[in-house]
Write a protein that holds these residues in place. Structure first.
Motif, PDB file in Angstrom:
ATOM      1  N   THR A   7      66.301   0.611  24.311  1.00  0.00           N
ATOM      2  CA  THR A   7      64.901   0.719  23.904  1.00  0.00           C
ATOM      3  C   THR A   7      64.460   2.170  24.054  1.00  0.00           C
ATOM      4  OG1 THR A   7      64.454  -1.516  24.666  1.00  0.00           O
ATOM      5  CG2 THR A   7      62.554  -0.081  24.369  1.00  0.00           C
ATOM      6  N   GLY A  30      55.810  -8.714  17.031  1.00  0.00           N
ATOM      7  CA  GLY A  30      57.012  -8.294  16.310  1.00  0.00           C
ATOM      8  C   GLY A  30      57.384  -9.267  15.223  1.00  0.00           C
ATOM      9  N   THR A  31      58.175  -8.786  14.252  1.00  0.00           N
ATOM     10  CA  THR A  31      58.682  -9.650  13.185  1.00  0.00           C
ATOM     11  C   THR A  31      60.176  -9.417  13.014  1.00  0.00           C
ATOM     12  OG1 THR A  31      58.087  -7.992  11.505  1.00  0.00           O
ATOM     13  CG2 THR A  31      56.515  -9.783  11.879  1.00  0.00           C
ATOM     14  N   LYS A  50      57.582 -17.422  19.922  1.00  0.00           N
ATOM     15  CA  LYS A  50      58.307 -17.138  18.689  1.00  0.00           C
ATOM     16  C   LYS A  50      57.946 -18.216  17.673  1.00  0.00           C
ATOM     17  CE  LYS A  50      62.780 -17.209  18.905  1.00  0.00           C
ATOM     18  NZ  LYS A  50      64.249 -17.049  18.832  1.00  0.00           N
ATOM     19  N   ASP A  67      57.789  -7.919   7.054  1.00  0.00           N
ATOM     20  CA  ASP A  67      57.934  -6.833   8.002  1.00  0.00           C
ATOM     21  C   ASP A  67      56.566  -6.370   8.487  1.00  0.00           C
ATOM     22  OD1 ASP A  67      59.271  -4.957   9.528  1.00  0.00           O
ATOM     23  OD2 ASP A  67      59.374  -3.497   7.900  1.00  0.00           O
ATOM     24  N   GLY A  68      56.249  -6.652   9.755  1.00  0.00           N
ATOM     25  CA  GLY A  68      54.986  -6.235  10.341  1.00  0.00           C
ATOM     26  C   GLY A  68      53.772  -7.048   9.936  1.00  0.00           C
ATOM     27  N   MET A  83      50.790  -5.664  12.903  1.00  0.00           N
ATOM     28  CA  MET A  83      51.200  -5.056  14.169  1.00  0.00           C
ATOM     29  C   MET A  83      50.113  -4.095  14.645  1.00  0.00           C
ATOM     30  SD  MET A  83      54.292  -6.182  14.874  1.00  0.00           S
ATOM     31  CE  MET A  83      54.972  -4.945  15.925  1.00  0.00           C
TER      32      MET A  83
END
Length: 86
Positions: A7, A30-31, A50, A67-68, A83
């Motif tokens: 990370t 998150g995605t 999740k 995405d996002g 996000m």
């Protein structure tokens, strides 16, 4: 099993900084969209969950994950979670 990657320091710092995420609303954390679209969300209580397409979250149905972006629907009304920035 997926290979683990380290990370980056700035990501780890933001993830653990007090006040970085809103605490009064459902928040997209998150995605994951490569194979089966999934998203991580944070509830007002702090619980991380999740979710995937068709799941119910806060009385809303997950209808899209990109995405996002997480798109929820309830009674024909659409809401979008993105996000957090900054």
């Amino acid at each position: 099993m997926a290979e683990a990657t380290p990370t980056p320091d700035n990501v780890g710092a933001a993830a653990t900084r007090r006040g970085a995420l809103p605490t009064n609303a459902l928040t997209l954390v998150g995605t994951f969209v490569k194979t089966r679209p999934e998203a991580l969300i944070r509830h007002r209580s702090g619980q991380i969950e999740k979710v995937t397409l068709g799941d119910t979250v806060a009385r809303q149905t997950v209808v899209a994950i990109n995405d996002g972006l997480l798109v929820l629907m309830r009674n024909g009304k659409v809401s979008r979670l993105t996000m957090p920035t900054g």
